[in-house]
Design a protein around this motif. Sequence first.
Motif, short mmCIF file in Angstrom:
data_model
loop_
_atom_site.label_atom_id
_atom_site.label_comp_id
_atom_site.label_asym_id
_atom_site.label_seq_id
_atom_site.Cartn_x
_atom_site.Cartn_y
_atom_site.Cartn_z
N GLN A 1 0.83 -1.21 0.00
CA GLN A 1 0.00 0.00 0.00
C GLN A 1 0.87 1.26 0.00
O GLN A 1 0.51 2.27 -0.63
CB GLN A 1 -0.95 -0.01 1.21
CG GLN A 1 -1.98 1.11 1.20
CD GLN A 1 -2.94 1.03 -0.01
OE1 GLN A 1 -3.46 -0.04 -0.31
NE2 GLN A 1 -3.13 2.14 -0.70
N ASN B 1 0.42 3.98 -2.79
CA ASN B 1 0.15 5.37 -2.45
C ASN B 1 1.17 6.32 -3.10
O ASN B 1 0.80 7.41 -3.56
CB ASN B 1 0.17 5.56 -0.93
CG ASN B 1 -1.11 5.06 -0.28
OD1 ASN B 1 -2.11 4.79 -0.96
ND2 ASN B 1 -1.09 4.91 1.04
N THR C 1 5.44 8.30 1.41
CA THR C 1 4.14 7.82 1.87
C THR C 1 4.17 6.84 3.04
O THR C 1 3.10 6.41 3.47
CB THR C 1 3.38 7.16 0.70
OG1 THR C 1 4.22 6.14 0.11
CG2 THR C 1 3.01 8.17 -0.37
N THR D 1 0.66 6.00 5.15
CA THR D 1 0.12 4.65 4.94
C THR D 1 -0.08 3.96 6.29
O THR D 1 -1.07 3.26 6.50
CB THR D 1 1.05 3.85 4.02
OG1 THR D 1 1.29 4.61 2.83
CG2 THR D 1 0.42 2.52 3.64
N ASP E 1 -5.34 5.69 1.94
CA ASP E 1 -5.35 4.92 0.71
C ASP E 1 -5.20 5.87 -0.48
O ASP E 1 -4.98 7.07 -0.29
CB ASP E 1 -6.64 4.07 0.60
CG ASP E 1 -7.88 4.93 0.56
OD1 ASP E 1 -7.77 6.17 0.38
OD2 ASP E 1 -8.99 4.38 0.70
N GLU E 2 -5.34 5.33 -1.69
CA GLU E 2 -5.08 6.15 -2.88
C GLU E 2 -6.02 7.35 -2.96
O GLU E 2 -5.62 8.43 -3.42
CB GLU E 2 -5.22 5.33 -4.17
CG GLU E 2 -4.10 4.31 -4.39
CD GLU E 2 -4.45 2.93 -3.87
OE1 GLU E 2 -5.16 2.82 -2.82
OE2 GLU E 2 -4.02 1.95 -4.50
N ILE F 1 -4.77 9.98 -0.77
CA ILE F 1 -3.52 10.52 -1.33
C ILE F 1 -3.82 11.49 -2.47
O ILE F 1 -3.12 12.50 -2.64
CB ILE F 1 -2.60 9.36 -1.79
CG1 ILE F 1 -2.08 8.57 -0.58
CG2 ILE F 1 -1.45 9.87 -2.66
CD1 ILE F 1 -1.13 9.32 0.35
#
Length: 415
Positions: free
Chosen positions: A286, A290, A364, A368, A373-374, A377
């Motif tokens: 992750q 990210n 990140t 994280t 999460d994306e 971000i």
Amino acid sequence: MDYEHVREVDPEVADALSNEVTRQRNTLAMIASENHVSEAVLEAQGSALTNKYAEGYPGKRYYAGCEYADRVEELAIERATELWGADHVNVQPHSGTQANQAVYFAMLEPGDKILSMELSHGGHLSHGHPANFTGQLYEVESYGVDPETGYIDYDELHRLAEEFDPDVVVSGYSAYPRTVDWERIQAAADAADAYHLADIAHITGLVAGGAHPSPVGVADFVTGSTHKTIRAGRGGIVMCDEEYADDIDKAVFPGGQGGPLMHNIAGKAVGFEEALQPEFDEYADQTVANARALSDRLTEHGFSIVSGGTDNHLVLVDLRPSHPDTTGGDAEDALDDVGIVLNANTVPGETRSAFNPSGIRIGTPALTTRGFDEDDIHVVADCISRVVDTPDDEDVKADVAETVLDLCEANPLYE
Ligand SMILES: *Cc1c(COP(=O)(O)O)cnc(C)c1O
């Protein structure tokens, strides 16, 4: 975290400590070398082991009363061995720099030669910078990245290895966003009959979590910091083959250090145990996902990303093409005002100075850890873009600061 005992003795330090917790809770830690350790790691590092002198190694100490220190150090070693798979592990270095120092001290004589990455291309002070002991004790030559692609120029590195004939080739970096090809660096080291030291300080956690290939079994020595992506107690680690085990152990103690920081080694043991859980592999993946999301979104906003993207936990932005009048320092300051904490960084082909360089480095790992999460971000990237576009616009900054606080509250820290 109210630090009640400290407060009784020393309210000034207690204030600073609790303000620091509040700062971490309410800001986005995007310095690529930072992370937030668990409360379990904090507790271990704050334990009574800080009182214990344990010079020597488990079972071979110079002091009595080391049975629990031994237990803790053995556990840290066992877990590190399981995480990274090296034959031999030394968990005593006080820092990543001292882990490197141990390797140099064990294998080199003053005047020997180091071939390492240029600092402005992502190298580290302890790889031969003139201000560091390495730059003063050894002869140093540097390799770099291809200015066009931002990737390590492995052919040039190989050529330099043959020409300069180093005693050690150092790989592993502080601001390199791409997967490192350990085998190609090993081939360059072999061509010079040199040792290969792979310093994975930044990516210890990515390697342990399977998100970056491991240099263990390729390089002769692997060093690391234990508080960056691996999220354990603060300090360093050295890994090597059995044949170098004695030399390395002697170079750490008594070569370069006295008593080990046993409380930090306890923090390492606990952090390593956490990293052995299956969730840690997800964390490592992750972290990379990210960083990719950050890079993609910043690219959409018109930023120039060194090497065009990232394979790991960090993004290096060259501000010159998109924001020629904004230095890395300007961006760092404006972002700090809104609670986005990152650092100005040199970029390949740097035209400014190390103190006020042309780039920013954005990591990140810590976000994280907080659960970003994306999607989160993307919001962060939008915030960065707005502030860097208009670093003096107080309305924009006030608005972004509010978004940052919302993100922090949605992903709480040390509840
Ligand atoms: C962070 C870092 C280190 C040093 O770690 P410290 O624990 O700060 O001494 C060494 N090498 C590289 C490549 C790093 O990024």
